[in-house]
Design a protein around this motif. Structure first.
Motif, PDB file in Angstrom:
ATOM      1  N   GLY A  87       0.813  -1.207   0.000  1.00 19.01           N
ATOM      2  CA  GLY A  87       0.000   0.000   0.000  1.00 19.01           C
ATOM      3  C   GLY A  87       0.846   1.257   0.000  1.00 19.01           C
ATOM      4  O   GLY A  87       1.647   1.466   0.895  1.00 19.01           O
ATOM      5  N   SER A  88       0.652   2.080  -1.041  1.00 17.52           N
ATOM      6  CA  SER A  88       1.418   3.319  -1.124  1.00 17.52           C
ATOM      7  C   SER A  88       0.523   4.477  -1.514  1.00 17.52           C
ATOM      8  O   SER A  88      -0.176   4.416  -2.522  1.00 17.52           O
ATOM      9  CB  SER A  88       2.532   3.198  -2.168  1.00 17.52           C
ATOM     10  N   PRO A  89       0.572   5.573  -0.723  1.00 19.87           N
ATOM     11  CA  PRO A  89      -0.222   6.759  -1.072  1.00 19.87           C
ATOM     12  C   PRO A  89       0.381   7.516  -2.259  1.00 19.87           C
ATOM     13  O   PRO A  89      -0.269   8.385  -2.820  1.00 19.87           O
ATOM     14  CB  PRO A  89      -0.129   7.617   0.200  1.00 19.87           C
ATOM     15  N   TYR A  90       1.614   7.177  -2.610  1.00 24.83           N
ATOM     16  CA  TYR A  90       2.310   7.863  -3.709  1.00 24.83           C
ATOM     17  C   TYR A  90       2.600   6.843  -4.797  1.00 24.83           C
ATOM     18  O   TYR A  90       3.283   5.860  -4.557  1.00 24.83           O
ATOM     19  CB  TYR A  90       3.621   8.449  -3.167  1.00 24.83           C
ATOM     20  N   PRO A  91       2.065   7.034  -5.995  1.00 23.36           N
ATOM     21  CA  PRO A  91       2.289   6.023  -7.040  1.00 23.36           C
ATOM     22  C   PRO A  91       3.709   6.123  -7.605  1.00 23.36           C
ATOM     23  O   PRO A  91       4.223   7.223  -7.793  1.00 23.36           O
ATOM     24  CB  PRO A  91       1.249   6.394  -8.100  1.00 23.36           C
ATOM     25  N   TYR A  92       4.317   4.983  -7.851  1.00 24.88           N
ATOM     26  CA  TYR A  92       5.666   5.034  -8.431  1.00 24.88           C
ATOM     27  C   TYR A  92       5.892   3.897  -9.428  1.00 24.88           C
ATOM     28  O   TYR A  92       6.906   3.193  -9.374  1.00 24.88           O
ATOM     29  CB  TYR A  92       6.737   5.030  -7.323  1.00 24.88           C
ATOM     30  N   PRO A  93       4.976   3.721 -10.399  1.00 23.79           N
ATOM     31  CA  PRO A  93       5.164   2.644 -11.394  1.00 23.79           C
ATOM     32  C   PRO A  93       6.465   2.798 -12.174  1.00 23.79           C
ATOM     33  O   PRO A  93       6.994   1.823 -12.697  1.00 23.79           O
ATOM     34  CB  PRO A  93       3.940   2.786 -12.307  1.00 23.79           C
ATOM     35  N   GLU A  94       7.011   4.030 -12.202  1.00 31.05           N
ATOM     36  CA  GLU A  94       8.277   4.273 -12.918  1.00 31.05           C
ATOM     37  C   GLU A  94       9.420   3.434 -12.363  1.00 31.05           C
ATOM     38  O   GLU A  94      10.427   3.220 -13.030  1.00 31.05           O
ATOM     39  CB  GLU A  94       8.699   5.748 -12.771  1.00 31.05           C
TER      40      GLU A  94
END
Ligand SMILES: [Zn+2]
Length: 359
Positions: A87-94
């Motif tokens: 679970g992450s409030p900040y997306p980081y698919p990069e």
């Protein structure tokens, strides 16, 4: 340049030579490879199956990719070469294929009921929106969603399920319909019962598990990620809450006190158990070795089963092949046999990620 490693390969327990060519492992000799380890005990890179690189120290969401990188590197340097971000409030698919960072299995944001989870972390939704939110967060992650199954209900002054049982069951079904697995945070007896019966894929924490549910988990293949480091913080949580919510405080302490026995019972029954630290927020990154030692010392997992829970079995569960022909070039080397003295996992002699030496 290809790398060469020689040592006792676990879990097979044989002295083997292996070569790393790019991001892959081969047992076919590669001429002129550089030998980076000769001797010692070699195992597939460790996994932290429950941590958060999107939550900064103190509990606020991170606000840059660099912060996520820094947290993930702390895990990496301790030998953790695959992470399941719960679970992450900040997306980081990069960062999925970042050559510098551990492999990532990611949930999207936590899905939580309104005003009943850590501030600013989850997507907070009422029962009517849960299934649609699950589908949305399935797209934001890369194979997992994270449900908050319970939290304190300030009205009743105790832990209570996030939503009604039908909604929570529909949430698991929505995850599966979207082609992802569902992980659920639960502390209480009530919520974990609903979620295990709903067919959730992994129970996070799971302090409220009963023997009946443990048997059902075995039959279903439901995983448990106990996060024993987290449960040790329940004393502080209880004391902070005690003035306003004495029933909740007592409940949390009781859950904490019985927990090592819950994990022991799950282990003895055959529930798949994985190492997760719950780093992010109040718990530091880089503590996988400490969680491994707790599972051994407090919950009675054998050293080999702890190693499996942190390494080859966990990687298989998350879909990251280990040290097999054509497997991924992630490994750790320890100077002594970790099966004899698990404390050696605190200090890997070598860490190799994606075919590159980290230390
Ligand atoms: Zn967590």
């Amino acid at each position: 340049m290809a790398l060469h490693v020689r040592g006792v390969l676990l879990p097979d327990d044989e002295v083997r030579n292996l070569w790393l060519v790019g991001d892959r492992v081969t047992f076919d000799p590669v001429p002129d490879a550089e030998t980076i380890a000769d001797g010692g005990y070699v195992l597939p890179g460790l996994t932290d199956a429950h941590c958060h690189i999107g939550i900064a120290r103190g509990g606020a969401p991170i606000d840059s990719l660099d912060q996520a990188r820094e947290l993930a590197r702390t895990d990496r340097d301790a030998g953790v070469l695959a992470i399941r971000d719960a679970g992450s409030p900040y997306p980081y698919p990069e960062l999925d294929d970042d050559p510098d960072l551990p492999r990532l299995a990611r949930a999207g944001r936590h899905i939580a009921p309104p005003k009943r989870y850590l501030r600013d972390i989850g997507v907070e939704v009422g029962a009517a929106e849960v299934a649609a939110t699950v589908a949305e967060q399935a797209r934001a992650g890369n194979g997992w969603v994270k449900l908050v199954g319970d939290w304190i209900d300030r009205g009743t002054g105790d832990l209570a399920p996030a939503w009604d049982a039908a909604t929570m069951t529909a949430a698991v079904q929505a995850a599966h319909a979207a082609g992802v697995r569902a992980a659920v945070h639960t502390f209480s007896e009530t919520a974990v019962e609903i979620m295990v019966r709903a067919g959730v894929d992994s129970v996070e924490h799971g302090t409220g598990l009963s023997l009946d549910l443990i048997d059902l988990m075995v039959r279903q293949g439901t995983a448990l990620v106990p996060t024993m480091i987290n449960i040790q913080t329940f004393g502080g949580i209880a004391e902070q809450a005690r003035a306003k919510f004495p029933g909740y405080a007592d409940h949390m302490l009781a859950l904490r006190d019985r927990f090592p026995d819950v994990v022991r019972a799950a282990y003895e029954a055959g529930v798949p158990i994985y190492v997760g630290t719950d780093a992010g927020g109040g718990i530091d990154h880089g503590l996988a070795a400490e969680e491994m030692l707790l599972l051994h010392e407090r919950a009675g997992l054998s050293t080999v089963d702890v190693l499996a829970a942190a390494s080859w079995r966990a990687r298989e569960w998350l879909g990251f092949p280990g040290l097999v022909e054509g497997g991924l070039a992630d490994l750790v080397v320890y100077p002594e046999d970790p099966r004899r003295d698990l404390r050696v996992v605190r200090a890997p002699a070598r860490v190799v990620l994606r075919g590159r030496v980290v230390r």
